[in-house]
Design an enzyme around this catalytic site. Sequence first.
Site, PDB file in Angstrom:
ATOM      1  N   LYS A   1     -21.143   5.449  -2.248  1.00  0.00           N
ATOM      2  CA  LYS A   1     -20.507   5.123  -0.908  1.00  0.00           C
ATOM      3  C   LYS A   1     -21.544   5.711   0.086  1.00  0.00           C
ATOM      4  O   LYS A   1     -22.570   6.400  -0.263  1.00  0.00           O
ATOM      5  CB  LYS A   1     -19.090   5.687  -0.951  1.00  0.00           C
ATOM      6  CG  LYS A   1     -17.848   4.896  -1.748  1.00  0.00           C
ATOM      7  CD  LYS A   1     -16.395   5.594  -1.495  1.00  0.00           C
ATOM      8  CE  LYS A   1     -15.727   5.013  -2.494  1.00  0.00           C
ATOM      9  NZ  LYS A   1     -14.374   5.421  -2.103  1.00  0.00           N
TER      10      LYS A   1
ATOM     11  N   ARG B   1     -16.933  13.795  -7.827  1.00  0.00           N
ATOM     12  CA  ARG B   1     -16.219  14.365  -6.415  1.00  0.00           C
ATOM     13  C   ARG B   1     -15.963  15.721  -6.263  1.00  0.00           C
ATOM     14  O   ARG B   1     -16.022  16.340  -5.356  1.00  0.00           O
ATOM     15  CB  ARG B   1     -14.902  13.563  -6.459  1.00  0.00           C
ATOM     16  CG  ARG B   1     -15.233  11.887  -6.131  1.00  0.00           C
ATOM     17  CD  ARG B   1     -13.966  11.089  -6.509  1.00  0.00           C
ATOM     18  NE  ARG B   1     -13.924   9.580  -5.823  1.00  0.00           N
ATOM     19  CZ  ARG B   1     -12.961   8.749  -6.457  1.00  0.00           C
ATOM     20  NH1 ARG B   1     -12.173   8.969  -7.273  1.00  0.00           N
ATOM     21  NH2 ARG B   1     -13.330   7.741  -5.932  1.00  0.00           N
TER      22      ARG B   1
ATOM     23  N   HIS C   1     -17.060   4.878  -6.022  1.00  0.00           N
ATOM     24  CA  HIS C   1     -16.131   3.796  -6.418  1.00  0.00           C
ATOM     25  C   HIS C   1     -16.333   3.663  -7.872  1.00  0.00           C
ATOM     26  O   HIS C   1     -17.149   3.353  -8.186  1.00  0.00           O
ATOM     27  CB  HIS C   1     -16.155   2.785  -5.669  1.00  0.00           C
ATOM     28  CG  HIS C   1     -15.042   1.765  -6.324  1.00  0.00           C
ATOM     29  ND1 HIS C   1     -13.540   1.474  -6.227  1.00  0.00           N
ATOM     30  CD2 HIS C   1     -15.239   0.723  -7.039  1.00  0.00           C
ATOM     31  CE1 HIS C   1     -13.374   0.624  -6.935  1.00  0.00           C
ATOM     32  NE2 HIS C   1     -14.256   0.138  -7.399  1.00  0.00           N
TER      33      HIS C   1
ATOM     34  N   GLU D   1     -14.541  -7.129  -9.723  1.00  0.00           N
ATOM     35  CA  GLU D   1     -15.472  -6.504  -8.780  1.00  0.00           C
ATOM     36  C   GLU D   1     -16.912  -6.831  -9.147  1.00  0.00           C
ATOM     37  O   GLU D   1     -17.732  -7.021  -8.104  1.00  0.00           O
ATOM     38  CB  GLU D   1     -15.158  -5.007  -8.835  1.00  0.00           C
ATOM     39  CG  GLU D   1     -13.781  -4.401  -8.349  1.00  0.00           C
ATOM     40  CD  GLU D   1     -13.493  -3.218  -8.553  1.00  0.00           C
ATOM     41  OE1 GLU D   1     -14.094  -2.580  -9.195  1.00  0.00           O
ATOM     42  OE2 GLU D   1     -12.052  -2.885  -8.014  1.00  0.00           O
TER      43      GLU D   1
ATOM     44  N   PHE E   1      -4.505   3.970   5.098  1.00  0.00           N
ATOM     45  CA  PHE E   1      -5.847   4.542   5.279  1.00  0.00           C
ATOM     46  C   PHE E   1      -6.856   3.130   5.229  1.00  0.00           C
ATOM     47  O   PHE E   1      -8.019   3.370   5.120  1.00  0.00           O
ATOM     48  CB  PHE E   1      -6.261   5.492   4.200  1.00  0.00           C
ATOM     49  CG  PHE E   1      -5.942   4.881   2.742  1.00  0.00           C
ATOM     50  CD1 PHE E   1      -6.866   4.368   2.055  1.00  0.00           C
ATOM     51  CD2 PHE E   1      -5.015   5.275   2.062  1.00  0.00           C
ATOM     52  CE1 PHE E   1      -6.477   3.530   0.794  1.00  0.00           C
ATOM     53  CE2 PHE E   1      -4.501   5.027   0.767  1.00  0.00           C
ATOM     54  CZ  PHE E   1      -5.563   4.185   0.112  1.00  0.00           C
TER      55      PHE E   1
ATOM     56  N   ASN F   1     -15.416  10.261  -0.467  1.00  0.00           N
ATOM     57  CA  ASN F   1     -15.169  10.755  -1.628  1.00  0.00           C
ATOM     58  C   ASN F   1     -16.669  10.319  -2.650  1.00  0.00           C
ATOM     59  O   ASN F   1     -16.224  10.126  -3.854  1.00  0.00           O
ATOM     60  CB  ASN F   1     -13.647  10.669  -2.174  1.00  0.00           C
ATOM     61  CG  ASN F   1     -13.548   9.093  -2.370  1.00  0.00           C
ATOM     62  OD1 ASN F   1     -14.362   8.189  -1.953  1.00  0.00           O
ATOM     63  ND2 ASN F   1     -12.444   8.905  -3.068  1.00  0.00           N
TER      64      ASN F   1
ATOM     65  N   ARG G   1     -14.519   6.921 -14.836  1.00  0.00           N
ATOM     66  CA  ARG G   1     -13.730   7.546 -13.798  1.00  0.00           C
ATOM     67  C   ARG G   1     -13.237   8.910 -14.229  1.00  0.00           C
ATOM     68  O   ARG G   1     -13.076   9.666 -13.292  1.00  0.00           O
ATOM     69  CB  ARG G   1     -12.159   6.650 -14.118  1.00  0.00           C
ATOM     70  CG  ARG G   1     -12.078   5.148 -13.848  1.00  0.00           C
ATOM     71  CD  ARG G   1     -11.887   4.977 -12.309  1.00  0.00           C
ATOM     72  NE  ARG G   1     -10.614   5.439 -11.915  1.00  0.00           N
ATOM     73  CZ  ARG G   1     -10.032   5.280 -10.707  1.00  0.00           C
ATOM     74  NH1 ARG G   1     -10.769   4.388  -9.890  1.00  0.00           N
ATOM     75  NH2 ARG G   1      -8.888   5.659 -10.286  1.00  0.00           N
TER      76      ARG G   1
ATOM     77  N   THR H   1      -9.154  11.187  -6.849  1.00  0.00           N
ATOM     78  CA  THR H   1      -9.728  10.646  -5.773  1.00  0.00           C
ATOM     79  C   THR H   1     -10.090  11.574  -4.553  1.00  0.00           C
ATOM     80  O   THR H   1     -11.072  11.176  -3.929  1.00  0.00           O
ATOM     81  CB  THR H   1      -8.433   9.662  -5.154  1.00  0.00           C
ATOM     82  OG1 THR H   1      -8.062   8.756  -6.219  1.00  0.00           O
ATOM     83  CG2 THR H   1      -8.776   8.987  -4.121  1.00  0.00           C
TER      84      THR H   1
ATOM     85  N   TYR I   1     -11.185  -4.339  -1.648  1.00  0.00           N
ATOM     86  CA  TYR I   1      -9.906  -3.148  -1.225  1.00  0.00           C
ATOM     87  C   TYR I   1      -8.583  -4.033  -1.049  1.00  0.00           C
ATOM     88  O   TYR I   1      -7.873  -3.533  -0.339  1.00  0.00           O
ATOM     89  CB  TYR I   1     -10.456  -2.221  -0.238  1.00  0.00           C
ATOM     90  CG  TYR I   1     -11.235  -1.145  -0.847  1.00  0.00           C
ATOM     91  CD1 TYR I   1     -10.888  -0.265  -1.902  1.00  0.00           C
ATOM     92  CD2 TYR I   1     -12.529  -0.787  -0.256  1.00  0.00           C
ATOM     93  CE1 TYR I   1     -11.653   0.808  -2.511  1.00  0.00           C
ATOM     94  CE2 TYR I   1     -13.418   0.316  -0.852  1.00  0.00           C
ATOM     95  CZ  TYR I   1     -13.045   0.752  -1.810  1.00  0.00           C
ATOM     96  OH  TYR I   1     -13.697   2.086  -2.198  1.00  0.00           O
TER      97      TYR I   1
HETATM   98  P1  IDP Z   1      -9.873   5.608  -6.262  1.00  0.00           P
HETATM   99  O1  IDP Z   1     -11.165   5.632  -5.325  1.00  0.00           O
HETATM  100  O2  IDP Z   1      -9.962   7.031  -6.758  1.00  0.00           O
HETATM  101  O3  IDP Z   1      -9.444   4.466  -7.165  1.00  0.00           O
HETATM  102  P2  IDP Z   1      -7.900   4.501  -4.574  1.00  0.00           P
HETATM  103  O4  IDP Z   1      -6.437   5.222  -4.583  1.00  0.00           O
HETATM  104  O5  IDP Z   1      -8.117   3.282  -5.415  1.00  0.00           O
HETATM  105  O6  IDP Z   1      -8.707   5.671  -5.369  1.00  0.00           O
HETATM  106  O7  IDP Z   1      -8.060   4.613  -3.281  1.00  0.00           O
HETATM  107  C1  IDP Z   1      -9.341   3.753  -2.629  1.00  0.00           C
HETATM  108  C2  IDP Z   1     -10.000   4.634  -1.807  1.00  0.00           C
HETATM  109  O8  IDP Z   1      -9.446   4.656  -0.498  1.00  0.00           O
HETATM  110  C3  IDP Z   1     -10.468   5.862  -2.229  1.00  0.00           C
HETATM  111  O9  IDP Z   1     -11.672   6.360  -2.968  1.00  0.00           O
HETATM  112  C4  IDP Z   1     -10.539   7.079  -0.988  1.00  0.00           C
HETATM  113  O10 IDP Z   1     -11.767   6.568  -0.194  1.00  0.00           O
HETATM  114  C5  IDP Z   1      -9.505   6.136   0.151  1.00  0.00           C
HETATM  115  N1  IDP Z   1      -8.331   6.677   0.119  1.00  0.00           N
HETATM  116  C6  IDP Z   1      -7.220   6.669  -0.886  1.00  0.00           C
HETATM  117  N2  IDP Z   1      -6.154   7.369  -0.530  1.00  0.00           N
HETATM  118  C7  IDP Z   1      -6.652   7.858   0.557  1.00  0.00           C
HETATM  119  C8  IDP Z   1      -6.040   8.752   1.742  1.00  0.00           C
HETATM  120  O11 IDP Z   1      -4.953   9.069   1.365  1.00  0.00           O
HETATM  121  N3  IDP Z   1      -6.583   9.101   2.813  1.00  0.00           N
HETATM  122  C9  IDP Z   1      -7.791   8.727   3.174  1.00  0.00           C
HETATM  123  N4  IDP Z   1      -8.306   7.792   2.074  1.00  0.00           N
HETATM  124  C10 IDP Z   1      -8.081   7.651   1.308  1.00  0.00           C
HETATM  125 MG    MG Z   2      -9.126   2.612  -7.003  1.00  0.00          MG
END
Ligand code: IDP
Ligand code: MG
Length: 156
Positions: free
Chosen positions: A9, A102, A115, A126, A57, A112, A85, A91, A49
């Site tokens: 990212k 992370r 992805h 994707e 968010f 973070n 993963r 996350t 997304y």
């Molecule tokens: P992942 O990347 O671990 O699969 P997801 O739940 O798919 O997590 O969320 C996608 C992305 O959205 C996360 O990697 C993060 O950048 C952002 N994100 C998810 N939940 C939050 C939140 O509660 N606050 C801020 N950003 C979030």
């Molecule tokens: Mg995800």
Amino acid sequence: METTLIILKPDAVQRGLMGRIISRFEEKGLQIVGAKLMRIPLSLAQQHYAAHQGKPFYEKLLGFMTKSPVLVLAIRGNNAITVSRKMMGATFGSKAEPGTIRGDFGVSNSFNLIHGSDSPEAAAKELALFFGKGEVVEWDRANESWIYDFSAGTPE
Ligand code: IDP
Ligand code: MG
């Protein structure tokens, strides 16, 4: 063998962590079969997304992902999706275990770093979004037979 879509990212690129993160995948034994530095257009970020549309968010996430270049990778290996993963960690940077990408490189919950596709269906979708025909490169690794045990015919 599975192929998964990984995105380093904007924070990973801006913080100069691309090399260290790619090294982790190489050292693990996963194979890089696609790589592309790009600025993600808003429409592509929205498609990528789509599952998060409407979440609190979502808009911030789109802003973050389109603000600065990312490095998109296609990474291959046995169970590459699950393995990647696990390597990424939870996350939120504040919750991710030490030893994960992370967990070791970030503390923010939204910035973070990385992805990774979370299922074979997501990976197929994707990969097709980010890589055109011929951009995922099939190549034989010289040390493949020392990465996996091929004694039974299939990589183990
Ligand atoms: P992942 O990347 O671990 O699969 P997801 O739940 O798919 O997590 O969320 C996608 C992305 O959205 C996360 O990697 C993060 O950048 C952002 N994100 C998810 N939940 C939050 C939140 O509660 N606050 C801020 N950003 C979030
Ligand atoms: Mg995800």
